[in-house]
Scaffold this active site. Structure first.
Site, PDB file in Angstrom:
ATOM      1  N   TRP A  59       0.816  -1.206   0.000  1.00 54.57           N
ATOM      2  CA  TRP A  59       0.000   0.000   0.000  1.00 54.57           C
ATOM      3  C   TRP A  59       0.861   1.273   0.000  1.00 54.57           C
ATOM      4  O   TRP A  59       0.406   2.325  -0.433  1.00 54.57           O
ATOM      5  CB  TRP A  59      -0.959  -0.005   1.197  1.00 54.57           C
ATOM      6  CG  TRP A  59      -0.453   0.697   2.415  1.00 54.57           C
ATOM      7  CD1 TRP A  59       0.393   0.183   3.345  1.00 54.57           C
ATOM      8  CD2 TRP A  59      -0.761   2.030   2.823  1.00 54.57           C
ATOM      9  NE1 TRP A  59       0.639   1.122   4.317  1.00 54.57           N
ATOM     10  CE2 TRP A  59      -0.076   2.266   4.018  1.00 54.57           C
ATOM     11  CE3 TRP A  59      -1.565   3.040   2.312  1.00 54.57           C
ATOM     12  CZ2 TRP A  59      -0.147   3.474   4.702  1.00 54.57           C
ATOM     13  CZ3 TRP A  59      -1.627   4.244   2.984  1.00 54.57           C
ATOM     14  CH2 TRP A  59      -0.932   4.450   4.167  1.00 54.57           C
TER      15      TRP A  59
ATOM     16  N   VAL B 137       7.889   3.675   1.219  1.00 54.93           N
ATOM     17  CA  VAL B 137       8.316   3.256   2.553  1.00 54.93           C
ATOM     18  C   VAL B 137       8.751   1.798   2.544  1.00 54.93           C
ATOM     19  O   VAL B 137       9.744   1.422   3.191  1.00 54.93           O
ATOM     20  CB  VAL B 137       7.190   3.487   3.567  1.00 54.93           C
ATOM     21  CG1 VAL B 137       7.532   2.867   4.915  1.00 54.93           C
ATOM     22  CG2 VAL B 137       6.930   4.980   3.741  1.00 54.93           C
TER      23      VAL B 137
ATOM     24  N   HIS C 268       4.763   5.878  13.789  1.00 51.73           N
ATOM     25  CA  HIS C 268       3.336   6.190  13.899  1.00 51.73           C
ATOM     26  C   HIS C 268       3.043   6.911  15.215  1.00 51.73           C
ATOM     27  O   HIS C 268       2.305   7.908  15.231  1.00 51.73           O
ATOM     28  CB  HIS C 268       2.510   4.897  13.814  1.00 51.73           C
ATOM     29  CG  HIS C 268       2.239   4.439  12.411  1.00 51.73           C
ATOM     30  ND1 HIS C 268       3.173   3.797  11.652  1.00 51.73           N
ATOM     31  CD2 HIS C 268       1.125   4.541  11.628  1.00 51.73           C
ATOM     32  CE1 HIS C 268       2.662   3.510  10.461  1.00 51.73           C
ATOM     33  NE2 HIS C 268       1.412   3.955  10.419  1.00 51.73           N
TER      34      HIS C 268
END
Length: 509
Positions: free
Chosen positions: A396, A400, A434
Protein backbone atom coordinates in the site's frame (compact mmCIF):
# COMPACT_ATOMS: atom_id res chain seq x y z
CA UNK A 1 -19.68 -56.44 -75.42
CA UNK A 2 -18.26 -52.98 -75.78
CA UNK A 3 -21.27 -51.31 -74.21
CA UNK A 4 -21.18 -53.61 -71.22
CA UNK A 5 -17.52 -52.95 -70.59
CA UNK A 6 -18.04 -49.19 -70.82
CA UNK A 7 -21.20 -49.10 -68.74
CA UNK A 8 -19.79 -51.27 -66.01
CA UNK A 9 -17.10 -48.89 -64.77
CA UNK A 10 -19.38 -45.91 -65.24
CA UNK A 11 -22.13 -47.48 -63.18
CA UNK A 12 -19.65 -48.33 -60.47
CA UNK A 13 -18.35 -44.74 -60.43
CA UNK A 14 -21.84 -43.39 -60.04
CA UNK A 15 -22.64 -45.75 -57.25
CA UNK A 16 -19.58 -44.71 -55.29
CA UNK A 17 -20.64 -41.08 -55.58
CA UNK A 18 -24.19 -41.85 -54.53
CA UNK A 19 -22.97 -43.52 -51.38
CA UNK A 20 -21.52 -40.20 -50.23
CA UNK A 21 -24.57 -38.34 -51.42
CA UNK A 22 -27.18 -40.23 -49.46
CA UNK A 23 -30.09 -42.52 -50.01
CA UNK A 24 -32.13 -40.03 -52.04
CA UNK A 25 -29.44 -39.49 -54.70
CA UNK A 26 -28.87 -43.21 -55.09
CA UNK A 27 -32.17 -43.65 -56.91
CA UNK A 28 -31.58 -40.79 -59.30
CA UNK A 29 -28.12 -42.07 -60.14
CA UNK A 30 -29.40 -45.50 -61.09
CA UNK A 31 -31.80 -43.98 -63.59
CA UNK A 32 -29.34 -41.58 -65.10
CA UNK A 33 -26.74 -44.30 -65.30
CA UNK A 34 -28.95 -46.40 -67.58
CA UNK A 35 -29.70 -43.49 -69.87
CA UNK A 36 -26.10 -42.50 -70.10
CA UNK A 37 -24.95 -45.91 -71.31
CA UNK A 38 -27.57 -46.22 -73.97
CA UNK A 39 -27.32 -42.70 -75.44
CA UNK A 40 -23.67 -41.86 -75.15
CA UNK A 41 -21.70 -44.78 -74.05
CA UNK A 42 -18.35 -43.31 -75.14
CA UNK A 43 -18.84 -39.83 -73.50
CA UNK A 44 -17.27 -40.05 -70.05
CA UNK A 45 -16.99 -36.20 -69.57
CA UNK A 46 -20.72 -35.47 -69.75
CA UNK A 47 -21.63 -38.24 -67.34
CA UNK A 48 -18.97 -36.98 -64.85
CA UNK A 49 -20.42 -33.44 -64.90
CA UNK A 50 -23.93 -34.72 -64.34
CA UNK A 51 -22.60 -36.96 -61.60
CA UNK A 52 -21.03 -33.94 -59.75
CA UNK A 53 -24.25 -31.91 -59.97
CA UNK A 54 -26.28 -34.75 -58.57
CA UNK A 55 -23.75 -35.28 -55.77
CA UNK A 56 -24.00 -31.62 -54.76
CA UNK A 57 -27.77 -31.76 -54.87
CA UNK A 58 -27.74 -34.86 -52.75
CA UNK A 59 -25.39 -33.32 -50.22
CA UNK A 60 -27.66 -30.26 -49.83
CA UNK A 61 -30.68 -32.39 -49.27
CA UNK A 62 -28.85 -34.59 -46.78
CA UNK A 63 -27.70 -31.44 -44.86
CA UNK A 64 -31.31 -30.30 -44.62
CA UNK A 65 -32.35 -33.67 -43.32
CA UNK A 66 -29.53 -33.60 -40.77
CA UNK A 67 -30.59 -30.10 -39.63
CA UNK A 68 -34.14 -31.37 -39.23
CA UNK A 69 -32.92 -34.32 -37.17
CA UNK A 70 -30.79 -31.98 -34.96
CA UNK A 71 -33.76 -29.68 -34.49
CA UNK A 72 -35.85 -32.61 -33.44
CA UNK A 73 -33.19 -33.73 -31.00
CA UNK A 74 -33.10 -30.25 -29.48
CA UNK A 75 -36.84 -30.40 -29.00
CA UNK A 76 -36.45 -33.61 -27.05
CA UNK A 77 -33.44 -32.49 -24.92
CA UNK A 78 -32.77 -29.05 -23.32
CA UNK A 79 -30.28 -29.91 -20.53
CA UNK A 80 -26.53 -30.39 -20.42
CA UNK A 81 -23.87 -30.98 -17.78
CA UNK A 82 -22.90 -27.56 -16.28
CA UNK A 83 -22.33 -25.72 -12.99
CA UNK A 84 -24.21 -22.73 -11.56
CA UNK A 85 -22.51 -19.38 -12.28
CA UNK A 86 -21.97 -18.55 -8.63
CA UNK A 87 -20.26 -21.90 -7.98
CA UNK A 88 -16.48 -21.79 -7.86
CA UNK A 89 -16.29 -24.78 -10.24
CA UNK A 90 -18.05 -22.85 -13.02
CA UNK A 91 -15.03 -20.66 -13.71
CA UNK A 92 -17.26 -17.62 -14.13
CA UNK A 93 -15.59 -14.33 -13.14
CA UNK A 94 -17.53 -11.46 -14.75
CA UNK A 95 -19.20 -9.82 -11.74
CA UNK A 96 -19.27 -6.32 -13.19
CA UNK A 97 -23.02 -5.97 -12.63
CA UNK A 98 -22.72 -6.97 -8.98
CA UNK A 99 -19.87 -4.50 -8.54
CA UNK A 100 -22.01 -1.74 -10.05
CA UNK A 101 -24.83 -2.72 -7.70
CA UNK A 102 -22.48 -2.46 -4.71
CA UNK A 103 -21.38 1.00 -5.83
CA UNK A 104 -25.00 2.13 -6.22
CA UNK A 105 -25.93 0.79 -2.78
CA UNK A 106 -22.87 2.43 -1.24
CA UNK A 107 -23.75 5.78 -2.80
CA UNK A 108 -27.39 5.56 -1.70
CA UNK A 109 -26.58 4.53 1.87
CA UNK A 110 -23.96 7.26 2.30
CA UNK A 111 -26.27 9.82 0.69
CA UNK A 112 -28.87 8.99 3.33
CA UNK A 113 -26.29 9.39 6.10
CA UNK A 114 -25.08 12.67 4.63
CA UNK A 115 -28.63 14.01 4.36
CA UNK A 116 -29.31 12.97 7.94
CA UNK A 117 -26.14 14.77 9.01
CA UNK A 118 -27.21 17.98 7.23
CA UNK A 119 -30.67 17.89 8.79
CA UNK A 120 -29.24 17.32 12.27
CA UNK A 121 -26.23 19.67 12.30
CA UNK A 122 -26.67 22.01 9.36
CA UNK A 123 -23.69 23.11 7.24
CA UNK A 124 -20.52 22.94 9.33
CA UNK A 125 -17.93 23.43 6.58
CA UNK A 126 -15.82 26.52 7.36
CA UNK A 127 -12.69 27.14 5.25
CA UNK A 128 -11.48 29.86 7.62
CA UNK A 129 -11.35 27.33 10.43
CA UNK A 130 -8.78 25.34 8.47
CA UNK A 131 -6.35 28.25 8.64
CA UNK A 132 -6.74 28.38 12.42
CA UNK A 133 -5.81 24.70 12.61
CA UNK A 134 -2.39 25.53 11.17
CA UNK A 135 -1.89 28.98 12.70
CA UNK A 136 -2.95 29.83 16.24
CA UNK A 137 -1.33 33.26 16.08
CA UNK A 138 -1.37 35.04 12.67
CA UNK A 139 1.94 36.71 13.54
CA UNK A 140 3.64 33.50 14.60
CA UNK A 141 4.27 30.74 12.05
CA UNK A 142 6.22 28.06 13.92
CA UNK A 143 5.42 25.16 11.58
CA UNK A 144 6.60 26.86 8.33
CA UNK A 145 9.70 28.18 10.12
CA UNK A 146 10.44 24.70 11.43
CA UNK A 147 10.14 23.23 7.93
CA UNK A 148 12.44 25.92 6.51
CA UNK A 149 15.04 25.14 9.19
CA UNK A 150 15.27 21.55 7.93
CA UNK A 151 17.58 22.76 5.14
CA UNK A 152 20.36 23.06 7.73
CA UNK A 153 20.39 19.29 8.32
CA UNK A 154 20.34 18.48 4.59
CA UNK A 155 23.29 20.80 3.88
CA UNK A 156 25.19 19.38 6.85
CA UNK A 157 24.76 15.85 5.46
CA UNK A 158 26.10 17.02 2.07
CA UNK A 159 29.10 18.64 3.78
CA UNK A 160 29.89 15.38 5.61
CA UNK A 161 29.75 13.38 2.38
CA UNK A 162 32.06 15.79 0.57
CA UNK A 163 34.61 15.50 3.35
CA UNK A 164 34.37 11.72 3.27
CA UNK A 165 34.81 11.69 -0.51
CA UNK A 166 38.17 13.48 -0.32
CA UNK A 167 39.28 11.57 2.77
CA UNK A 168 39.30 14.48 5.24
CA UNK A 169 38.29 12.12 8.05
CA UNK A 170 37.67 8.41 8.54
CA UNK A 171 34.48 6.43 8.02
CA UNK A 172 33.97 6.12 11.77
CA UNK A 173 34.03 9.87 12.25
CA UNK A 174 31.67 10.30 9.32
CA UNK A 175 29.30 7.70 10.76
CA UNK A 176 29.31 9.46 14.10
CA UNK A 177 28.57 12.83 12.50
CA UNK A 178 25.73 11.33 10.44
CA UNK A 179 24.29 9.71 13.57
CA UNK A 180 24.35 13.05 15.38
CA UNK A 181 22.70 14.78 12.42
CA UNK A 182 19.95 12.15 12.07
CA UNK A 183 19.25 12.10 15.80
CA UNK A 184 18.93 15.88 15.83
CA UNK A 185 16.48 15.68 12.92
CA UNK A 186 14.14 13.60 15.10
CA UNK A 187 14.67 15.44 18.39
CA UNK A 188 14.78 19.09 17.33
CA UNK A 189 11.17 19.32 16.02
CA UNK A 190 9.94 17.49 19.14
CA UNK A 191 11.43 20.22 21.34
CA UNK A 192 9.95 22.97 19.19
CA UNK A 193 6.48 21.42 19.11
CA UNK A 194 6.55 20.73 22.83
CA UNK A 195 7.75 24.12 24.07
CA UNK A 196 6.37 26.57 21.50
CA UNK A 197 2.85 27.37 22.66
CA UNK A 198 1.70 28.76 19.32
CA UNK A 199 2.27 25.41 17.59
CA UNK A 200 -1.07 23.77 16.74
CA UNK A 201 -1.55 19.96 16.57
CA UNK A 202 -2.17 20.07 12.81
CA UNK A 203 0.90 22.26 12.26
CA UNK A 204 2.91 19.89 14.43
CA UNK A 205 1.83 16.86 12.40
CA UNK A 206 2.80 18.65 9.18
CA UNK A 207 6.25 19.69 10.46
CA UNK A 208 7.02 16.30 11.99
CA UNK A 209 5.99 14.54 8.78
CA UNK A 210 8.46 16.66 6.82
CA UNK A 211 11.25 15.90 9.29
CA UNK A 212 10.44 12.17 9.25
CA UNK A 213 10.67 12.09 5.47
CA UNK A 214 13.94 14.04 5.62
CA UNK A 215 15.31 11.57 8.16
CA UNK A 216 14.56 8.60 5.90
CA UNK A 217 15.96 10.36 2.82
CA UNK A 218 19.23 11.41 4.47
CA UNK A 219 19.66 7.94 5.93
CA UNK A 220 19.41 6.51 2.41
CA UNK A 221 21.72 9.27 1.13
CA UNK A 222 24.33 8.25 3.71
CA UNK A 223 24.10 4.54 2.90
CA UNK A 224 24.29 4.87 -0.89
CA UNK A 225 27.30 7.18 -0.80
CA UNK A 226 29.00 4.79 1.58
CA UNK A 227 28.38 1.89 -0.83
CA UNK A 228 29.82 4.02 -3.66
CA UNK A 229 33.00 4.60 -1.67
CA UNK A 230 33.32 0.88 -1.01
CA UNK A 231 32.91 0.11 -4.72
CA UNK A 232 35.40 2.82 -5.65
CA UNK A 233 37.98 1.45 -3.26
CA UNK A 234 37.46 -2.08 -4.59
CA UNK A 235 37.90 -0.97 -8.21
CA UNK A 236 40.47 1.78 -7.67
CA UNK A 237 43.23 -0.13 -9.43
CA UNK A 238 41.15 -1.13 -12.45
CA UNK A 239 39.57 2.20 -13.35
CA UNK A 240 41.08 3.93 -16.34
CA UNK A 241 39.27 7.22 -15.98
CA UNK A 242 38.29 9.53 -13.13
CA UNK A 243 34.94 9.11 -11.45
CA UNK A 244 34.85 12.77 -10.55
CA UNK A 245 33.09 13.77 -13.79
CA UNK A 246 29.86 12.61 -15.42
CA UNK A 247 30.06 9.72 -17.83
CA UNK A 248 28.23 10.27 -21.13
CA UNK A 249 26.97 7.32 -23.16
CA UNK A 250 27.15 7.86 -26.92
CA UNK A 251 25.65 6.01 -29.84
CA UNK A 252 26.51 6.98 -33.42
CA UNK A 253 28.07 10.19 -32.13
CA UNK A 254 24.89 11.36 -30.33
CA UNK A 255 24.60 11.90 -26.61
CA UNK A 256 21.99 9.61 -25.02
CA UNK A 257 21.97 10.37 -21.30
CA UNK A 258 24.52 11.64 -18.82
CA UNK A 259 25.27 9.09 -16.11
CA UNK A 260 26.53 10.64 -12.87
CA UNK A 261 29.12 8.67 -10.94
CA UNK A 262 30.54 9.10 -7.46
CA UNK A 263 31.64 11.64 -6.25
CA UNK A 264 30.19 13.74 -9.07
CA UNK A 265 26.79 13.36 -7.43
CA UNK A 266 27.77 15.39 -4.34
CA UNK A 267 26.20 18.66 -5.47
CA UNK A 268 23.43 20.88 -4.19
CA UNK A 269 21.42 20.26 -7.35
CA UNK A 270 21.59 16.49 -6.96
CA UNK A 271 20.74 16.60 -3.25
CA UNK A 272 17.71 18.85 -3.60
CA UNK A 273 16.39 16.88 -6.56
CA UNK A 274 16.40 13.84 -4.30
CA UNK A 275 14.80 15.74 -1.41
CA UNK A 276 11.86 16.87 -3.55
CA UNK A 277 11.57 13.66 -5.60
CA UNK A 278 8.68 11.32 -4.63
CA UNK A 279 10.95 8.60 -3.26
CA UNK A 280 12.79 7.75 -0.05
CA UNK A 281 15.60 5.72 -1.64
CA UNK A 282 18.57 7.57 -3.09
CA UNK A 283 20.21 6.72 -6.41
CA UNK A 284 22.93 8.43 -8.38
CA UNK A 285 20.88 8.16 -11.59
CA UNK A 286 17.11 8.10 -11.23
CA UNK A 287 14.97 6.94 -14.16
CA UNK A 288 13.73 10.06 -15.97
CA UNK A 289 10.70 10.57 -18.19
CA UNK A 290 11.45 12.14 -21.60
CA UNK A 291 9.17 15.17 -21.19
CA UNK A 292 6.52 16.83 -19.01
CA UNK A 293 2.98 15.98 -20.12
CA UNK A 294 1.02 19.17 -19.52
CA UNK A 295 -2.44 17.61 -19.74
CA UNK A 296 -1.48 14.89 -17.30
CA UNK A 297 -0.03 17.53 -14.99
CA UNK A 298 -3.20 19.64 -15.08
CA UNK A 299 -5.42 16.63 -14.39
CA UNK A 300 -3.41 15.70 -11.33
CA UNK A 301 -3.45 19.33 -10.15
CA UNK A 302 -7.23 19.47 -10.49
CA UNK A 303 -7.56 16.21 -8.56
CA UNK A 304 -5.31 17.54 -5.80
CA UNK A 305 -7.39 20.69 -5.34
CA UNK A 306 -10.74 18.93 -5.59
CA UNK A 307 -9.98 16.07 -3.22
CA UNK A 308 -8.33 18.39 -0.72
CA UNK A 309 -11.54 20.42 -0.47
CA UNK A 310 -13.58 17.23 -0.28
CA UNK A 311 -11.44 15.87 2.56
CA UNK A 312 -11.74 19.08 4.56
CA UNK A 313 -15.50 19.19 4.06
CA UNK A 314 -16.05 15.55 5.06
CA UNK A 315 -13.92 15.92 8.18
CA UNK A 316 -15.72 19.06 9.34
CA UNK A 317 -19.21 17.95 8.39
CA UNK A 318 -19.15 14.25 9.16
CA UNK A 319 -16.30 13.15 11.41
CA UNK A 320 -16.02 15.97 13.95
CA UNK A 321 -19.69 15.80 15.11
CA UNK A 322 -19.53 12.02 15.38
CA UNK A 323 -16.37 12.16 17.50
CA UNK A 324 -17.78 14.88 19.73
CA UNK A 325 -20.95 12.86 20.34
CA UNK A 326 -18.81 9.89 21.35
CA UNK A 327 -17.50 11.52 24.53
CA UNK A 328 -20.56 10.86 26.71
CA UNK A 329 -20.59 7.07 26.13
CA UNK A 330 -16.88 7.00 27.02
CA UNK A 331 -17.52 8.91 30.24
CA UNK A 332 -20.44 6.67 31.22
CA UNK A 333 -18.58 3.53 30.04
CA UNK A 334 -21.69 2.51 28.10
CA UNK A 335 -20.17 -0.25 25.98
CA UNK A 336 -23.16 -0.73 23.71
CA UNK A 337 -23.20 2.98 22.88
CA UNK A 338 -19.42 2.96 22.46
CA UNK A 339 -19.69 0.18 19.87
CA UNK A 340 -22.50 2.04 18.12
CA UNK A 341 -20.38 5.22 17.99
CA UNK A 342 -17.42 3.19 16.76
CA UNK A 343 -19.39 1.66 13.89
CA UNK A 344 -20.91 5.03 13.03
CA UNK A 345 -17.44 6.58 12.85
CA UNK A 346 -16.03 3.69 10.80
CA UNK A 347 -17.88 4.62 7.59
CA UNK A 348 -16.80 8.29 7.24
CA UNK A 349 -13.32 7.55 8.57
CA UNK A 350 -12.73 4.79 6.03
CA UNK A 351 -14.13 6.86 3.18
CA UNK A 352 -11.84 9.75 4.14
CA UNK A 353 -8.89 7.37 4.36
CA UNK A 354 -9.57 6.04 0.84
CA UNK A 355 -9.89 9.57 -0.56
CA UNK A 356 -6.66 10.55 1.20
CA UNK A 357 -4.89 7.54 -0.31
CA UNK A 358 -5.93 8.52 -3.82
CA UNK A 359 -5.17 12.21 -3.19
CA UNK A 360 -1.65 11.60 -1.84
CA UNK A 361 -0.34 8.43 -3.49
CA UNK A 362 -1.87 8.96 -6.92
CA UNK A 363 -2.68 12.63 -7.53
CA UNK A 364 -0.02 14.40 -5.47
CA UNK A 365 2.91 12.05 -6.00
CA UNK A 366 2.21 11.73 -9.74
CA UNK A 367 2.00 15.53 -9.95
CA UNK A 368 5.40 15.93 -8.29
CA UNK A 369 6.90 13.10 -10.36
CA UNK A 370 5.63 14.58 -13.62
CA UNK A 371 6.89 18.03 -12.68
CA UNK A 372 10.35 16.65 -11.87
CA UNK A 373 10.32 14.09 -14.72
CA UNK A 374 10.77 11.30 -12.21
CA UNK A 375 10.31 8.03 -14.09
CA UNK A 376 9.46 5.48 -11.39
CA UNK A 377 5.71 5.94 -10.74
CA UNK A 378 5.12 2.77 -8.71
CA UNK A 379 3.86 4.40 -5.53
CA UNK A 380 1.41 1.60 -4.66
CA UNK A 381 0.36 -1.83 -5.82
CA UNK A 382 -2.91 -3.76 -5.62
CA UNK A 383 -3.21 -3.67 -1.83
CA UNK A 384 -7.01 -3.86 -2.15
CA UNK A 385 -6.60 -7.51 -3.22
CA UNK A 386 -4.58 -8.35 -0.11
CA UNK A 387 -5.34 -11.78 1.26
CA UNK A 388 -2.88 -11.38 4.14
CA UNK A 389 -1.99 -8.49 6.42
CA UNK A 390 1.66 -8.78 5.38
CA UNK A 391 0.77 -8.34 1.71
CA UNK A 392 -1.15 -5.17 2.54
CA UNK A 393 1.75 -3.55 4.38
CA UNK A 394 4.11 -4.52 1.55
CA UNK A 395 2.01 -2.97 -1.21
CA UNK A 396 0.00 0.00 0.00
CA UNK A 397 3.01 2.34 0.48
CA UNK A 398 5.77 1.35 -1.93
CA UNK A 399 8.26 4.19 -1.14
CA UNK A 400 8.32 3.26 2.55
CA UNK A 401 8.38 -0.46 1.75
CA UNK A 402 11.38 -0.05 -0.57
CA UNK A 403 13.21 1.95 2.08
CA UNK A 404 12.54 -0.65 4.77
CA UNK A 405 13.71 -3.50 2.56
CA UNK A 406 16.80 -1.72 1.28
CA UNK A 407 18.08 0.06 4.38
CA UNK A 408 16.63 -1.88 7.30
CA UNK A 409 15.44 -5.41 6.55
CA UNK A 410 18.29 -6.66 4.33
CA UNK A 411 21.09 -5.14 6.47
CA UNK A 412 19.61 -6.92 9.50
CA UNK A 413 19.51 -10.23 7.61
CA UNK A 414 23.16 -9.80 6.58
CA UNK A 415 24.08 -9.62 10.25
CA UNK A 416 22.71 -13.12 10.80
CA UNK A 417 19.27 -12.25 12.21
CA UNK A 418 16.46 -14.58 11.19
CA UNK A 419 13.55 -13.37 9.02
CA UNK A 420 10.91 -13.38 11.76
CA UNK A 421 13.02 -11.18 14.02
CA UNK A 422 13.82 -8.86 11.12
CA UNK A 423 10.13 -8.52 10.24
CA UNK A 424 9.30 -7.80 13.88
CA UNK A 425 12.00 -5.11 13.93
CA UNK A 426 10.46 -3.50 10.82
CA UNK A 427 7.03 -3.41 12.48
CA UNK A 428 8.61 -1.99 15.63
CA UNK A 429 10.25 0.85 13.68
CA UNK A 430 6.97 1.54 11.87
CA UNK A 431 5.10 1.58 15.19
CA UNK A 432 7.63 4.05 16.61
CA UNK A 433 7.13 6.53 13.75
CA UNK A 434 3.34 6.19 13.90
CA UNK A 435 3.40 7.06 17.58
CA UNK A 436 5.96 9.80 16.93
CA UNK A 437 3.66 11.51 14.42
CA UNK A 438 0.61 11.37 16.70
CA UNK A 439 1.71 11.69 20.32
CA UNK A 440 4.18 14.55 19.88
CA UNK A 441 1.77 16.99 18.13
CA UNK A 442 -0.96 16.14 20.67
CA UNK A 443 1.60 16.54 23.51
CA UNK A 444 0.58 13.33 25.22
CA UNK A 445 1.91 9.78 25.19
CA UNK A 446 -0.72 7.04 25.20
CA UNK A 447 0.93 4.50 22.82
CA UNK A 448 -2.35 3.66 21.09
CA UNK A 449 -0.79 3.95 17.62
CA UNK A 450 2.27 1.97 18.76
CA UNK A 451 0.17 -0.86 20.15
CA UNK A 452 -2.05 -0.82 17.07
CA UNK A 453 0.96 -1.36 14.80
CA UNK A 454 2.48 -4.04 17.01
CA UNK A 455 -0.91 -5.80 17.04
CA UNK A 456 -0.45 -6.30 13.29
CA UNK A 457 2.12 -9.03 14.02
CA UNK A 458 -0.27 -11.52 15.70
CA UNK A 459 -3.05 -10.44 13.33
CA UNK A 460 -0.83 -11.21 10.34
CA UNK A 461 -0.06 -14.64 11.79
CA UNK A 462 -3.74 -15.46 12.45
CA UNK A 463 -4.96 -14.31 9.04
CA UNK A 464 -2.11 -16.04 7.20
CA UNK A 465 -2.64 -19.31 9.06
CA UNK A 466 -6.41 -19.68 9.28
CA UNK A 467 -7.86 -17.52 6.49
CA UNK A 468 -7.14 -17.69 2.79
CA UNK A 469 -8.56 -16.24 -0.40
CA UNK A 470 -11.65 -14.08 -0.04
CA UNK A 471 -11.83 -14.73 3.71
CA UNK A 472 -8.34 -13.34 4.17
CA UNK A 473 -9.17 -10.32 2.03
CA UNK A 474 -12.31 -9.69 4.11
CA UNK A 475 -10.26 -9.90 7.31
CA UNK A 476 -7.83 -7.28 5.97
CA UNK A 477 -10.68 -4.93 5.07
CA UNK A 478 -12.30 -5.36 8.49
CA UNK A 479 -9.03 -4.53 10.23
CA UNK A 480 -8.73 -1.35 8.14
CA UNK A 481 -12.33 -0.26 8.63
CA UNK A 482 -12.54 -0.95 12.38
CA UNK A 483 -8.95 -0.53 13.57
CA UNK A 484 -8.45 3.13 12.65
CA UNK A 485 -11.65 4.46 14.33
CA UNK A 486 -10.66 2.71 17.57
CA UNK A 487 -7.32 4.56 17.68
CA UNK A 488 -8.98 7.87 16.70
CA UNK A 489 -11.56 7.62 19.47
CA UNK A 490 -8.91 6.69 22.02
CA UNK A 491 -6.69 9.66 21.18
CA UNK A 492 -9.57 12.11 20.92
CA UNK A 493 -10.99 10.98 24.27
CA UNK A 494 -7.65 11.40 26.02
CA UNK A 495 -6.98 14.73 24.29
CA UNK A 496 -10.44 16.01 25.25
CA UNK A 497 -10.01 14.94 28.88
CA UNK A 498 -6.57 16.54 29.18
CA UNK A 499 -7.28 19.84 27.43
CA UNK A 500 -10.97 20.62 27.95
CA UNK A 501 -12.18 18.92 31.09
CA UNK A 502 -9.12 20.02 33.07
CA UNK A 503 -9.58 23.62 31.87
CA UNK A 504 -13.26 23.50 32.86
CA UNK A 505 -12.36 22.16 36.32
CA UNK A 506 -9.77 24.91 36.72
CA UNK A 507 -12.31 27.58 35.81
CA UNK A 508 -14.84 26.23 38.32
CA UNK A 509 -12.20 26.12 41.05
Amino acid sequence: MGERQESGPLTNRKRRSTVSGGRVSLKGNSKSGGNGTSENGHSHGGSKKANDEKTTHGTTRSGKEKGRSDEGYERLSCHKLQESLLSSASGYSNYRGILNWCVVMLVLSNARLFLENLIKYGILVDPIQIVSLFLKDPYSWPAPCLVFASNIFALFALCIEKRLAVGSFSEKVGLMLHAMNLTTILCFPVAVVWFVSSMTPVGGVFALSIYTVLFLKLYSYKDVNKWCREIRQAKARTLSRSLSYPVVDKANGEVLQAQVTYPGNLTHRDLYYFIFAPTLCYELNFPRSPRIRKRFLLRRLFEMLFFMQLLIGLIQQWMVPTIQNSMKPFKDMDFSRIIERLLKLAVPNHLIWLIFFYWFFHSTMNFVAELMQFGDREFYRDWWNSETVTYFWQNWNIPVHKWCIRHFYKPILKKGVNKWTAQTAVFFASAFFHEYLVSVPLKMFRLWAFMGMMAQIPLAWLVGRFLTGNYGNAAVWISLIIGQPVAILMYFHDYYVLNYEESQVAEVA
